[in-house]
Design a protein around this motif. Structure first.
Motif, PDB file in Angstrom:
ATOM      1  N   TYR A 279       8.694  19.927  11.438  1.00  0.00           N
ATOM      2  CA  TYR A 279       8.013  21.075  11.129  1.00  0.00           C
ATOM      3  C   TYR A 279       8.498  21.913   9.888  1.00  0.00           C
ATOM      4  O   TYR A 279       9.736  21.908   9.698  1.00  0.00           O
TER       5      TYR A 279
ATOM      6  N   ALA B 195       4.577  24.750  11.111  1.00  0.00           N
ATOM      7  CA  ALA B 195       3.534  23.986  10.454  1.00  0.00           C
ATOM      8  C   ALA B 195       3.510  22.670  10.271  1.00  0.00           C
ATOM      9  O   ALA B 195       4.923  22.374   9.907  1.00  0.00           O
ATOM     10  N   ASP B 196       2.782  21.962  10.082  1.00  0.00           N
ATOM     11  CA  ASP B 196       3.044  20.465   9.675  1.00  0.00           C
ATOM     12  C   ASP B 196       3.398  20.356   8.214  1.00  0.00           C
ATOM     13  O   ASP B 196       3.589  19.294   7.860  1.00  0.00           O
ATOM     14  N   ASP B 197       2.701  21.247   7.543  1.00  0.00           N
ATOM     15  CA  ASP B 197       2.921  21.063   5.868  1.00  0.00           C
ATOM     16  C   ASP B 197       3.285  22.279   5.343  1.00  0.00           C
ATOM     17  O   ASP B 197       3.195  23.438   5.881  1.00  0.00           O
TER      18      ASP B 197
ATOM     19  N   THR C  71       2.728  25.476   3.400  1.00  0.00           N
ATOM     20  CA  THR C  71       1.641  26.208   3.373  1.00  0.00           C
ATOM     21  C   THR C  71       2.118  27.738   3.270  1.00  0.00           C
ATOM     22  O   THR C  71       3.134  27.962   3.983  1.00  0.00           O
ATOM     23  N   THR C  72       1.522  28.700   2.607  1.00  0.00           N
ATOM     24  CA  THR C  72       1.659  29.991   2.859  1.00  0.00           C
ATOM     25  C   THR C  72       0.662  30.838   3.643  1.00  0.00           C
ATOM     26  O   THR C  72       0.887  31.999   3.548  1.00  0.00           O
ATOM     27  N   THR C  73      -0.118  30.191   4.009  1.00  0.00           N
ATOM     28  CA  THR C  73      -1.401  30.769   4.840  1.00  0.00           C
ATOM     29  C   THR C  73      -1.072  30.583   6.377  1.00  0.00           C
ATOM     30  O   THR C  73      -0.830  29.699   6.925  1.00  0.00           O
TER      31      THR C  73
ATOM     32  N   TYR D 268      -2.916  31.002   9.160  1.00  0.00           N
ATOM     33  CA  TYR D 268      -3.562  30.347   9.912  1.00  0.00           C
ATOM     34  C   TYR D 268      -3.422  28.997   9.887  1.00  0.00           C
ATOM     35  O   TYR D 268      -3.702  28.260  10.732  1.00  0.00           O
ATOM     36  N   GLU D 269      -2.701  28.372   8.995  1.00  0.00           N
ATOM     37  CA  GLU D 269      -2.345  27.028   9.153  1.00  0.00           C
ATOM     38  C   GLU D 269      -0.883  26.753   9.666  1.00  0.00           C
ATOM     39  O   GLU D 269      -0.591  25.788   9.745  1.00  0.00           O
ATOM     40  N   TYR D 270      -0.474  27.744  10.377  1.00  0.00           N
ATOM     41  CA  TYR D 270       0.864  27.517  11.019  1.00  0.00           C
ATOM     42  C   TYR D 270       0.341  27.563  12.694  1.00  0.00           C
ATOM     43  O   TYR D 270      -0.432  28.329  13.027  1.00  0.00           O
ATOM     44  N   ASP D 271       0.918  26.598  13.148  1.00  0.00           N
ATOM     45  CA  ASP D 271       0.459  26.167  14.684  1.00  0.00           C
ATOM     46  C   ASP D 271       1.386  26.992  15.446  1.00  0.00           C
ATOM     47  O   ASP D 271       0.621  27.305  16.605  1.00  0.00           O
TER      48      ASP D 271
END
Length: 122
Positions: free
Chosen positions: A32, A99-101, A103-105, A107-110
């Motif tokens: 992650y 997160a899988d990738d 990102t600074t967003t 909602y893209e963190y799981d």
């Protein structure tokens, strides 16, 4: 599934330092990207810093660049946020996330921790 638990928040005077820790459960921590976000009262959650899977790449918000350092120890399933030269505007609840990738967003963190309060007095 990853469970995240932050610690290390508290009250500090302006100019002081704190180190936040985020301990992750599970055996796949190194798969992650890890990020730190913060949310002040009445404001949206904002990106603070992120670190790649091996720790070889780091990313920072302009507002913390040069003052905060993100790091990780995969053998300990832990990510850290060293915060120096703290300012009153750094006051917020700080969250770690996975997160899988890169990102600074938000909602893209799981996966998210419960947050830890950081208060900087002037």
């Amino acid at each position: 599934q990853v469970q995240l638990v932050e610690s290390g928040g508290g009250l500090v005077q302006a100019g002081g330092s704190l180190r936040l820790s985020c301990a992750a459960s599970g055996r796949t921590f190194s798969s992650y990207v890890m990020g730190w976000f913060r949310q002040a009262p009445g404001k949206e959650r904002e990106f603070v810093a992120a670190i790649s899977w091996s720790g070889g790449s780091t990313y920072y918000a302009d507002s913390v660049k040069g003052r905060f350092t993100i790091s990780r120890v995969n053998a300990k399933n832990t990510v850290y946020l060293q915060m120096n030269s703290l300012k009153p505007e750094d006051t917020a609840v700080y969250y770690c996330a996975a997160a899988d990738d890169v990102t600074t967003t938000p909602y893209e963190y799981d996966y998210w921790g419960q947050g830890t309060q950081v208060t900087v007095s002037s």
